[in-house]
Design a protein around this motif. Structure first.
Motif, PDB file in Angstrom:
ATOM      1  N   LEU A 122       0.823  -1.204   0.000  1.00 32.19           N
ATOM      2  CA  LEU A 122       0.000   0.000   0.000  1.00 32.19           C
ATOM      3  C   LEU A 122       0.863   1.263   0.000  1.00 32.19           C
ATOM      4  N   LEU A 157       1.817   2.752  -3.502  1.00 27.34           N
ATOM      5  CA  LEU A 157       0.846   3.340  -4.421  1.00 27.34           C
ATOM      6  C   LEU A 157       1.225   4.775  -4.789  1.00 27.34           C
ATOM      7  N   ILE A 169      -7.160   2.802  -3.269  1.00 33.02           N
ATOM      8  CA  ILE A 169      -6.910   2.089  -4.523  1.00 33.02           C
ATOM      9  C   ILE A 169      -7.695   2.729  -5.665  1.00 33.02           C
ATOM     10  N   SER A 206      -5.812   5.761  -6.951  1.00 26.00           N
ATOM     11  CA  SER A 206      -4.410   5.566  -7.297  1.00 26.00           C
ATOM     12  C   SER A 206      -4.239   5.397  -8.801  1.00 26.00           C
ATOM     13  N   SER A 248      -1.517   3.837  -9.896  1.00 29.20           N
ATOM     14  CA  SER A 248      -0.662   2.659 -10.026  1.00 29.20           C
ATOM     15  C   SER A 248      -1.481   1.470 -10.515  1.00 29.20           C
ATOM     16  N   ASP A 249      -0.786   0.431 -10.918  1.00 29.09           N
ATOM     17  CA  ASP A 249      -1.452  -0.823 -11.261  1.00 29.09           C
ATOM     18  C   ASP A 249      -1.837  -1.511  -9.950  1.00 29.09           C
ATOM     19  N   THR A 250      -3.117  -1.549  -9.664  1.00 30.91           N
ATOM     20  CA  THR A 250      -3.587  -2.034  -8.363  1.00 30.91           C
ATOM     21  C   THR A 250      -4.126  -3.455  -8.409  1.00 30.91           C
ATOM     22  N   LEU A 252      -2.719  -5.772  -5.687  1.00 25.28           N
ATOM     23  CA  LEU A 252      -3.171  -5.353  -4.363  1.00 25.28           C
ATOM     24  C   LEU A 252      -4.636  -5.711  -4.141  1.00 25.28           C
ATOM     25  N   GLU A 253      -5.450  -5.554  -5.200  1.00 31.59           N
ATOM     26  CA  GLU A 253      -6.866  -5.928  -5.086  1.00 31.59           C
ATOM     27  C   GLU A 253      -7.024  -7.428  -4.880  1.00 31.59           C
TER      28      GLU A 253
END
Length: 317
Positions: free
Chosen positions: A161, A164, A183, A186, A188-190, A193-194
């Protein structure tokens, strides 16, 4: 190439922009927070001072009350401050700290609820061995394991996290800092994280729920074998409070954290979040005490002692 601006503050969108609803929300949450702190602190105090409440069940309840205070205090006071001052900003470091502690206290709660289910299983299914099995050392070890397991789960997620990046927006569609709304904004490529959130949801919610269900399957099967109706009612009564708290906790959190994507609409999520963040900590002390004769007797005894000490002081004066 995309330009990245270092985000130093976030802005909460909150639950509503209506000034009248904000006033009502502030009043409700403020009263609920005071009741939460008062109720849970009362339980902790009673278990500390009353010698009759030194069993494993009350030791776990004391720890659960501490977690309720910690969890609601990690998010509600900040939102009350935002509502009262109109300042909806929060620093980047404060926001990430809030996320860490919210997840820490929430996940420990679920592990502790599972331990409490096991405690009820031993008390009802193996009553003659209860004191031996659930001794003080075992209880402390179980609570310690709850905290350590949670730290092992939360730290890798929290480190990801921290990585991010936020480019276009710093507005959090929530009343507090949470992983899903972060998220959502953000750049970023999440995806990873998801998926991690989904995996954590399965590990924490589903596995603990399976343990709880198994405990209560054995509990119910044992209770139904009791020859006396009075015995069955008494046994069910000792479990009813725990079942109610389990239903509220699992119901609300599974709804929030088992979504396939965190970039869905957050409107319903942030409203449901009020249930475990504010309403549950307020209700749980009443749920656990109103049907518990030992706690009520301990409370009455404490009040009597306080009145007696005040009367003695008045006479001495």
């Amino acid at each position: 190439m995309r330009n990245h601006t270092a985000v130093t503050t976030f802005i909460f969108l909150g639950l509503t922009d209506d000034p009248e609803l904000q006033i009502l929300t502030f009043i409700f949450l403020f009263i609920a927070y005071l009741l939460s702190i008062t109720g849970n602190m009362t339980i902790i105090l009673l278990i500390l001072v009353d010698s009759h409440l030194k069993t494993a069940m009350y030791y776990f309840l004391q720890n659960f009350s501490f977690l309720e205070i910690s969890f609601t205090s990690s998010c509600i006071p900040r939102y009350l401050y935002n509502l009262s001052t109109g300042d909806r900003t929060i620093s980047y470091s404060a926001c990430l700290s809030q996320v860490f502690f919210i997840y820490l206290f929430a996940i420990v709660q679920f592990f502790l609820l599972t331990v409490m289910s096991y405690d009820r299983y031993v008390a009802i299914c193996k009553p003659l061995h209860y004191v031996t099995i659930m001794n003080r050392r075992v209880c402390k070890m179980l609570v310690f394991c709850c905290w350590m397991t949670t730290l092992l789960l939360v730290l890798p997620f929290f480190i990801l996290l921290l990585g991010l990046e936020f480019c276009n927006s710093n507005a959090i569609d929530h009343f507090g800092c949470d992983a899903n709304p972060l998220i959502k904004i953000s750049c970023s490529d999440t995806w990873f994280l998801e998926q991690m959130i989904v995996v954590f949801s399965v590990l924490v919610f589903i596995l603990t729920l399976v343990c709880v269900v198994l405990s209560y399957v054995y509990i119910i099967r044992t209770i139904l074998r009791f020859p006396s109706t009075q015995q069955r009612k008494k046994a069910f009564s000792t479990c009813s409070s725990h079942i109610i708290v389990l239903s509220i906790s699992y119901g609300s959190c599974i709804f929030i954290y088992t979504k396939p994507s965190a970039k869905d609409d957050m409107t319903m999520n942030k409203r449901v979040t009020l249930l475990p963040a504010s309403i549950s900590p307020m209700l749980n002390p009443f749920i656990y005490t109103l049907r518990n004769k030992q706690v009520i007797e301990a409370f009455n005894g404490l009040i009597t002692k306080l009145y007696s000490s005040q009367g003695i002081r008045g006479i001495l004066r």
